[in-house]
Every structure is written in C-alpha cells, then in structure tokens.
Design a protein around this motif. Sequence first.
Motif, mmCIF file in Angstrom:
data_model
loop_
_atom_site.group_PDB
_atom_site.id
_atom_site.type_symbol
_atom_site.label_atom_id
_atom_site.label_comp_id
_atom_site.label_asym_id
_atom_site.label_seq_id
_atom_site.Cartn_x
_atom_site.Cartn_y
_atom_site.Cartn_z
ATOM 1 N N SER A 331 0.835 -1.210 0.000
ATOM 2 C CA SER A 331 0.000 0.000 0.000
ATOM 3 C C SER A 331 0.864 1.252 0.000
ATOM 4 C CB SER A 331 -0.939 -0.002 1.212
ATOM 5 O OG SER A 331 -1.767 -1.143 1.207
ATOM 6 N N LEU A 332 1.932 1.244 0.813
ATOM 7 C CA LEU A 332 2.825 2.401 0.862
ATOM 8 C C LEU A 332 3.544 2.601 -0.469
ATOM 9 C CD1 LEU A 332 4.247 4.665 2.421
ATOM 10 C CD2 LEU A 332 5.936 2.979 3.169
ATOM 11 N N LEU A 333 4.042 1.525 -1.050
ATOM 12 C CA LEU A 333 4.736 1.630 -2.343
ATOM 13 C C LEU A 333 3.789 2.128 -3.431
ATOM 14 C CD1 LEU A 333 6.907 -1.640 -2.284
ATOM 15 C CD2 LEU A 333 7.658 0.715 -1.878
ATOM 16 N N TYR A 334 2.538 1.675 -3.380
ATOM 17 C CA TYR A 334 1.560 2.152 -4.355
ATOM 18 C C TYR A 334 1.282 3.639 -4.160
ATOM 19 C CZ TYR A 334 -2.772 2.721 -6.969
ATOM 20 O OH TYR A 334 -3.722 3.178 -7.853
ATOM 21 N N ALA A 335 1.173 4.083 -2.893
ATOM 22 C CA ALA A 335 0.940 5.506 -2.618
ATOM 23 C C ALA A 335 2.107 6.355 -3.116
ATOM 24 C CB ALA A 335 0.735 5.708 -1.121
ATOM 25 N N ILE A 336 3.334 5.880 -2.915
ATOM 26 C CA ILE A 336 4.510 6.606 -3.404
ATOM 27 C C ILE A 336 4.489 6.677 -4.931
ATOM 28 C CG2 ILE A 336 7.029 6.534 -3.593
ATOM 29 C CD1 ILE A 336 7.062 5.296 -0.790
ATOM 30 N N PHE A 337 4.120 5.569 -5.577
ATOM 31 C CA PHE A 337 4.026 5.556 -7.048
ATOM 32 C C PHE A 337 3.005 6.575 -7.538
ATOM 33 C CE2 PHE A 337 1.439 3.926 -10.596
ATOM 34 C CZ PHE A 337 2.380 4.021 -11.617
ATOM 35 N N ARG A 338 1.867 6.646 -6.870
ATOM 36 C CA ARG A 338 0.830 7.594 -7.281
ATOM 37 C C ARG A 338 1.291 9.036 -7.085
ATOM 38 N NH1 ARG A 338 -2.662 8.333 -9.976
ATOM 39 N NH2 ARG A 338 -4.605 8.598 -8.815
ATOM 40 N N MET A 339 2.016 9.287 -5.998
ATOM 41 C CA MET A 339 2.532 10.635 -5.766
ATOM 42 C C MET A 339 3.514 11.032 -6.861
ATOM 43 S SD MET A 339 3.069 10.890 -1.641
ATOM 44 C CE MET A 339 3.666 12.577 -1.791
ATOM 45 N N ILE A 340 4.354 10.082 -7.280
ATOM 46 C CA ILE A 340 5.335 10.368 -8.330
ATOM 47 C C ILE A 340 4.636 10.704 -9.647
ATOM 48 C CG2 ILE A 340 7.164 9.341 -9.743
ATOM 49 C CD1 ILE A 340 8.024 7.770 -7.278
ATOM 50 N N THR A 341 3.516 10.030 -9.919
ATOM 51 C CA THR A 341 2.803 10.297 -11.175
ATOM 52 C C THR A 341 2.043 11.619 -11.151
ATOM 53 O OG1 THR A 341 0.854 9.054 -10.403
ATOM 54 C CG2 THR A 341 2.538 7.834 -11.624
#
Length: 398
Positions: A331-341
Amino acid sequence: MALTPVLSILIPWDFGPHEGFYRKVIAGNSLAIPIVELLLCCIFFRGDSAPKRFFNGTNKLDLLVLAIFLLSITYVYIFVSVNPAAAALGLISLIVHALFAIGLYDVMRREQPRLFECFWTILGISVLAYTLLWAIDFSIYPPSESDWINRVPGVTNVRWAGFFWLSIFAAGLALINKEGIHGKLLAYVFGSFGLAMTLWTGSRGSLLAILAALLIAVLFFPKNRKTLAKYFLISLTFSVATNLVSPAPMSQYGMERILSSSQQTDDMYKVSSGRSELWASSLRIFLDNPVAGHGIDQFQRMGPRKTLGFKGPHSFPVQLLFSVGIIGLFSLLYAIFRMITIFKIEIRDPHQMAALAFFGGGSIYMLYDNFLYYPYPIAIYTISILMLLVPRKTSLPN
C-alpha cells in the motif's frame, strides 16, 4: 505547527517527576501533536472540501488498494492485536494525520514562500524554547541518572530529542542566504545549537542524520557549497568547543560516547547498540503473520521478549512489516508511485533547501531509529515533503 516542540511539553504539562493520569495518557501515548493537528483541522479546514476533492481525484484502483489496507488493519485489530486500545489510538492518530496533511497541502499551495521561511524560523526558535523549558524543569527538579532515560520533557529519553536537533539544524539552512547580519547570525545559532546538543546528548542517530542532511543540501544546491561549508564549520567549531567544557548529562551519553562508538570493532551488536539483534528478532516475529502484520502500535506487547516495552524496532522498514505486513508495504509503495505520477519535486527557494535537508536526513534517520514512529518527526517530515511538491502539468487540477 512550528510551535510543536514547545507544545509537546505544554499540552501534556510534562513537568516534574510525578505523573498524573492526564499526563500519562497524553504524554505516554504521544497524543500532543495529533491533538494540535485535530484542532487545526477543526479551526482552519472546517467546511473545506479538500478531503472530498482528494477522494474525487482517486481512481478505482486507488480505492481498491485503500479498501484492502483498511480490511487488513480491521482483521488484525480483531484477531491478532493484543492491545486493542493502543491499536485504536494509533489508527485514529494515523487518520487525523492523513486528513491534516490533505487539508494542509491544499492551503500551502496557495501561500507564498515567505510563509514557509517563517515556518523554519519559528520552528528553530521553538526548539530553543523547548530546551529552555526542559532546563527549567531540571533546575527545579534535579534529575537522577535514570531521569535522563525516563523523564526528559517531551521525549522521555534524552537521545530522542535528536528529532529536535535535526529540525533546528535544517531550520538554519533556510536562513543562511538571508541578507543582513541578523538572519545569518540566527542561522549560525540554529546550526551550532543543533550540533552542540547532538554531541552533548550523545545522539549518534541525529548526528548521522545531520551529516546526511548537509550532504544532500550540498549535492542539490551546488552554488551554495561555500556557504554550506562555512555554516557547518562554524556550527561544528562552536559545538565541539562547548562540549569540551560541558559535563555530559550522564555516564552513558555525551560526546565521548559517540567517539567510543565510532572506534573499529567486529562486534555488530556493539556497533549497532543492539539494533542488529533487535531487527533480526523482530523480523522473525513478523514471519509469524507476514501478510497483515501484528497491528499498529503492538510492538511493546508483541515484540521480542528481550525488548518488551520498546516503542518500536528502531527501524521504519522493520516497523512497517511488523505492524501492517506485506499488505501495508504494498500500500505504501503504491501511494509513493501515485505521488510520483501526480507531483514533481521543485527545489529552488531557501525554505526548500531546509525542507529537502530535513526530508533527506529524516529518510536516513528512519532506517535505524524510531523516527517515523513519533508524531513530531512525522509532522515535520510531512510538511517538508509538501514544501517540495508541485503538480505535474499532465495531472488533473484535483
């Protein structure tokens, strides 16, 4: 938020050796900062639609990941956690902090850089005031040896004040390019004080984080290398000179502890102050329930037997796996990915140098200490990130 170092003492009224019920609840559960965030949400974000716009900007995959994460936390809370009250308080604090961060970003993106420079100035002064309150407390109620471990206002253990020393050192970076003697003088006061207190308390964690913060500032602001070198050398000279004539707070702490710990040794247990064994033991317990973890704020009751009572495993990656398992990590890695996009990092103004330094130093700090367990460093870490983010042109307005 810049006043939180002082408020961490005043809200729980963390003075003296005698703890009442109110102080035990507020200080013992680190609730002072979440209370501040909740009050600010009620005062400034009341009627604001920032959280609603945030959820309107999500897609189905975002909501699916969030639902899986919340279901996982609920399952662990019911069937795994042994301290439901601590888990509930931890989850409430997490929700409050998330809502506060959403509303805060919505406000911050409409403000001018001058406000953010003021934030770092007030934060540095607040750390000075925090230390003054601590000194007043210990002058009225002289500490015993154990008090330096169990009764330092606002943080309990004196080495945990390293979070404050990193923040005041970063605050100085926001002022080093100020015109006029007053701004530069205040910058050197902040830097010298942060380093001096780091050496005096023997906090190797904050020392390494400060060095990492300085290195990151040099790498990303190459035009300021001479100014940064001057800032560090003046701060280091003052802090070393101060510690040479100042007695250590207790036998286990002080500059001598840092020097003795830096000597070459083949014993990883001694080098890491027992952290290597703590991490290995915590990860073995994590493997008992790797998918969902053991629950938020359960380490004191479910951690390694030798370290029962510890707030956390002194490492955010280990803490994350222990608490919320592989689902939480994903979940954290997905949130970081979304922030980067959605966002990009902008590094231009002095306040962003301070924010980047605190973010970088904190990212190192969290690898070997409970940096992202306590609400104060989490709050300043979040604010630092928000100071660096700007929306990408391809992203939606929301």
